[in-house]
Design an enzyme around this catalytic site. Structure first.
Site, PDB file in Angstrom:
ATOM      1  N   GLU A  97     -53.386  46.164  -3.886  1.00  0.00           N
ATOM      2  CA  GLU A  97     -52.209  45.633  -3.201  1.00  0.00           C
ATOM      3  C   GLU A  97     -52.371  44.126  -2.994  1.00  0.00           C
ATOM      4  OE1 GLU A  97     -49.168  45.395  -2.629  1.00  0.00           O
ATOM      5  OE2 GLU A  97     -48.891  47.283  -1.526  1.00  0.00           O
TER       6      GLU A  97
ATOM      7  N   HIS B 189     -49.899  55.479  -4.239  1.00  0.00           N
ATOM      8  CA  HIS B 189     -50.795  56.339  -3.468  1.00  0.00           C
ATOM      9  C   HIS B 189     -50.035  57.150  -2.413  1.00  0.00           C
ATOM     10  CE1 HIS B 189     -50.487  53.837   0.144  1.00  0.00           C
ATOM     11  NE2 HIS B 189     -50.564  52.781  -0.655  1.00  0.00           N
TER      12      HIS B 189
END
Length: 214
Positions: A86, A11
């Site tokens: 994550e 990202h």
């Protein structure tokens, strides 16, 4: 032999990246720089006429927003997958890397030691995280065997994918950087994984920020 290719994208930048604050599962949006990175990355993929069959993204908005830039350029819809998040960093989430050793010194020391079994007070151990990411990757691979998958995720998650594809042990120190909005290529030939290319940021004109979540 069917070869399944993954183009892995981290990202774009968030304010917490800039502040060196540990994000984990905390749902932080892209900042303006991150939005620009995502847009530039998506335009670069369009310019090189990247061919892919399906787009996947972590459900956290910093990844979903990055995938959104690809959706805009290519006219596709991403498939959201919570398993691509994550690592959950437990009690360390929300702390900067300067605050963590002051507020949670023992936990920070455990984190830095790469203890494979410690869940960081409510988070995930490295083993749990690795198993989640590897299972997610294998599920996607089997679902789209022989295809090219574009996948947007997070620095720690991509590090785990690199370890899987390169047979790097969980105990070892991070071997590669995972810059924001970088392109990282791995493949599976039906039997084994391999890394084709890693940490390509040439399309970002030096605006990428190295991973701070590990």
């Amino acid at each position: 032999m069917k070869i399944t290719r993954f183009c892995l994208v981290r990202h774009g930048e968030t304010d917490w990246n800039v502040a060196r604050r540990l994000q984990g599962h905390t749902d932080i949006p892209l900042n303006q720089h991150g939005l620009a990175q995502a847009a530039q990355m998506a335009k670069a993929l369009k310019a090189i006429n990247l061919q892919f069959d399906v787009l996947y993204s972590s459900d956290l908005q910093r990844a979903a927003n990055t995938a959104g830039a690809i959706e805009t350029q290519f006219g596709v819809k991403s498939l959201s997958d919570q398993a691509l998040r994550e690592r959950h960093l437990g009690a360390l989430q929300g702390l900067t890397i300067d605050e963590a050793p002051q507020i949670k010194p023992e936990l920070w020391s455990i984190h830095l030691s790469r203890n494979l079994d410690h869940p960081l007070e409510g988070g995930e151990s490295i083993k749990q995280f690795a198993n989640r990411i590897h299972t997610a990757l294998e599920n996607i691979r089997m679902r789209h065997e022989g295809k090219t998958i574009l996948l947007v995720s997070h620095g720690g998650a991509l590090d785990m994918m690199y370890r899987l594809a390169s047979s790097q042990s969980l105990e070892s120190e991070k071997a590669v950087a995972v810059p924001n909005a970088s392109l990282n290529w791995i493949r599976h030939n039906g039997q084994t994984w391999q890394v084709d290319k890693w940490a390509d940021t040439s399309h970002l004109k030096n605006v990428a920020l190295d991973n701070l979540d590990l």
